[in-house]
Design an enzyme around this catalytic site. Structure first.
Site, PDB file in Angstrom:
ATOM      1  N   THR A 128      -2.084 -28.102  32.022  1.00 33.75           N
ATOM      2  CA  THR A 128      -2.339 -28.880  33.137  1.00 33.75           C
ATOM      3  C   THR A 128      -1.327 -29.565  33.125  1.00 33.75           C
ATOM      4  OG1 THR A 128      -4.360 -29.972  32.005  1.00 33.75           O
ATOM      5  CG2 THR A 128      -4.820 -27.937  33.151  1.00 33.75           C
TER       6      THR A 128
ATOM      7  N   GLU B  13       3.044 -21.375  52.806  1.00 41.32           N
ATOM      8  CA  GLU B  13       2.689 -20.441  51.898  1.00 41.32           C
ATOM      9  C   GLU B  13       4.020 -19.525  51.760  1.00 41.32           C
ATOM     10  OE1 GLU B  13      -0.272 -17.752  54.072  1.00 41.32           O
ATOM     11  OE2 GLU B  13      -1.762 -19.416  53.333  1.00 41.32           O
TER      12      GLU B  13
ATOM     13  N   LYS C 168      -2.927 -34.416  31.458  1.00 42.84           N
ATOM     14  CA  LYS C 168      -3.593 -34.554  30.456  1.00 42.84           C
ATOM     15  C   LYS C 168      -2.759 -34.825  29.860  1.00 42.84           C
ATOM     16  CE  LYS C 168      -7.196 -31.115  30.191  1.00 42.84           C
ATOM     17  NZ  LYS C 168      -7.180 -29.968  30.795  1.00 42.84           N
TER      18      LYS C 168
ATOM     19  N   TYR D 130       1.842 -26.940  55.227  1.00 41.60           N
ATOM     20  CA  TYR D 130       1.995 -25.654  55.345  1.00 41.60           C
ATOM     21  C   TYR D 130       2.818 -24.875  54.832  1.00 41.60           C
ATOM     22  CZ  TYR D 130      -2.954 -23.740  55.035  1.00 41.60           C
ATOM     23  OH  TYR D 130      -3.992 -23.043  54.371  1.00 41.60           O
TER      24      TYR D 130
ATOM     25  N   ASP E 227      -1.828 -21.711  25.814  1.00 38.35           N
ATOM     26  CA  ASP E 227      -2.049 -22.371  27.306  1.00 38.35           C
ATOM     27  C   ASP E 227      -2.616 -23.803  26.469  1.00 38.35           C
ATOM     28  OD1 ASP E 227      -4.041 -23.867  28.229  1.00 38.35           O
ATOM     29  OD2 ASP E 227      -5.078 -22.881  28.433  1.00 38.35           O
TER      30      ASP E 227
ATOM     31  N   ARG F 115      -2.870 -34.100  38.629  1.00 34.83           N
ATOM     32  CA  ARG F 115      -4.754 -33.092  38.469  1.00 34.83           C
ATOM     33  C   ARG F 115      -3.581 -32.058  38.613  1.00 34.83           C
ATOM     34  NH1 ARG F 115      -8.670 -33.360  36.573  1.00 34.83           N
ATOM     35  NH2 ARG F 115      -8.357 -35.168  36.222  1.00 34.83           N
TER      36      ARG F 115
HETATM   37  N1  DSN Z   1     -11.781 -29.736  31.237  1.00 33.03           N
HETATM   38  C1  DSN Z   1     -11.046 -29.785  30.795  1.00 33.03           C
HETATM   39  C2  DSN Z   1     -10.873 -30.626  29.155  1.00 33.03           C
HETATM   40  O1  DSN Z   1     -11.615 -31.591  29.582  1.00 33.03           O
HETATM   41  O2  DSN Z   1     -10.923 -30.465  28.342  1.00 33.03           O
HETATM   42  C3  DSN Z   1     -10.126 -28.448  30.271  1.00 33.03           C
HETATM   43  O3  DSN Z   1     -10.047 -27.567  31.496  1.00 33.03           O
END
Ligand code: DSN
Length: 429
Positions: A235, A58, A238, A56, A209, A244
């Site tokens: 993110t 925080e 990707k 933990y 974004d 993730r």
């Molecule tokens: N779910 C993602 C995507 O597939 O683009 C976006 O959050």
């Protein structure tokens, strides 16, 4: 059924082992074309499965609400340092559990409740957290949405690209506190400069974004939004090919507000095992081999798009400049919906997702489009020739969608192709 090499430690839990083996089989014998997915390195997997999950923590390095964080502080600091260096940013927050959390934390940090945010509409390529009516973001803030230009038959100006006149008009009319650039279903390069100019003209902050293209930015094949945006969210799983999760980089003056919005504003304990895996991914993304990977992702997408067009599919915006291709299925077959196409391709061992296209007459659940991407299978080593083959397999499956025997034959061809490109057989980072 082959066993995953990562499940030795849970061999006693037969039910989970069986499920992992099935997923291993699925990921390595079928084609992964979902534009937001990738295959992480074994090092990222190892960090994600590490003992840091036990802790933990925080708070932030040097300011925790629990004891015993000497090592964890170093882990999180390392991840922050690597991320700052990767993108040339002032400040990094590596705690967001997802891109959605990262976006909401930025709104919370920089925009008063009820104030106006200008962002891209979901059905034109934006994200749920860009103010979709079904997202909590649209309840907490007032969203105004921009979209893309209408489709045109002029091959030199095919349309369906971000309508900057529309962005500017809406910005002047609504004076947003924040403008959001970035998309989840948009195959063109997004230039941060006109967004910055419009934001400056109306006195708005700019958030970029870059969830989908973060790996292309890190690899140097897409323009970096960092010098232009006040805040960049993304993110890590990707095109960046990490675990993730989400992350934020921002200008120094917003660091405190962003950190407070992530914790304690929105999240509790950070996932330090995932943060360690993010650190691993940031290091991998800084290597020359990753720049070569990012280049191949884009050249593969270009070849894939051309091959899909040759098979009779209409490309939304006429082309791709990133890792994804958005296909309008109606030219290929007016009766074929995105939902049916996704299901048929699943049966043929080709994993995709249906997607609305701009001005789609069908609902998001049915949709007229299909979104495909090259990030994962490029990691597995596929090149332009393989993506031309995949376009042919997709067309064959969709043309014979009521013929089970032919779909089974496509699935066999897919399995053969995947057999030659198993990402975990040859992964070199
Ligand atoms: N779910 C993602 C995507 O597939 O683009 C976006 O959050």
């Amino acid at each position: 059924m082959s066993a995953s090499p990562f499940d030795d430690w849970i061999a006693h839990d037969e039910e989970i082992v069986e499920l992992l083996a099935r997923e291993w089989e699925r990921q390595t014998t079928t084609l992964q074309l979902i534009a937001s997915e990738n295959f992480t390195s074994p090092a990222v997997l190892a960090a994600t499965g590490s003992i840091l999950t036990n802790k933990y923590a925080e708070g932030y390095p040097g300011r925790r609400y629990y004891g015993g964080n000497q090592v964890v502080d170093e882990v999180e600091d390392l991840a922050r340092r690597r991320l700052v260096a990767l993108f040339g940013a002032d400040h990094a927050n590596v705690q967001p559990h997802s891109g959605a959390n990262a976006n909401v934390a930025v709104y919370q940090a920089l925009v008063d409740p009820g104030a106006t945010i200008l962002a891209m509409r979901l059905d034109q390529g934006g994200h749920l957290t860009h103010g979709s009516p079904v997202s909590m973001t649209s309840k907490a803030w007032h969203f105004v949405s921009y979209g893309v230009t209408p489709r045109s038959d002029d091959p030199d100006q095919p349309g369906e690209v971000i309508d900057f006149d529309n962005v500017r008009e809406l910005a002047i009319a609504h004076r947003p506190a924040l403008i959001v650039a970035g998309a989840t279903a948009y195959a063109r390069r997004i230039d941060p400069v006109p967004f910055r100019e419009i934001a400056d003209e109306v006195g708005a902050l700019l958030m970029f974004d870059s969830a989908h293209v973060a790996g292309l930015v890190a690899g140097g094949v897409h323009p970096s939004p960092v010098p232009y945006a006040d805040v960049v969210t993304f993110t890590t799983h990707k095109t960046l090919r990490g675990p993730r999760g989400g992350a934020i980089v921002c200008r120094e003056q917003y660091a405190k507000a962003i950190d407070s919005a992530v914790f304690p504003g929105q999240q509790g304990g950070p996932l330090e095992h995932v943060i360690a895996a993010k650190a691993v991914a940031f290091r991998e993304a800084a290597q020359p081999s990753f720049a070569r990977y990012a280049t191949r992702v884009v050249t593969n997408a270009r070849a894939f798009a051309a091959a899909l067009a040759d098979q009779g599919f209409r490309l939304v915006s006429g082309a791709t400049e990133n890792h994804m291709v958005l296909v309008d299925l109606r030219q290929f077959d007016p009766d074929l919906t995105g939902k049916t196409a996704q299901e048929v391709l699943d049966r043929a061992g080709i994993t995709t997702n249906r997607n609305q296209i701009p001005y789609d007459p069908r609902s998001p659940f049915i949709a007229s489009g299909l979104r495909v991407g090259t990030a994962a299978q490029t990691t597995a080593g596929m090149g332009e020739g393989e993506f031309v083959t995949i376009a042919g397999l997709m067309a064959r499956a969709l043309r014979h969608r009521d013929d089970d025997a032919e779909l089974a034959r496509v699935r066999e061809d897919v399995a053969q192709l995947c057999h030659d490109f198993n990402p975990y057989a040859t992964f070199t980072g």
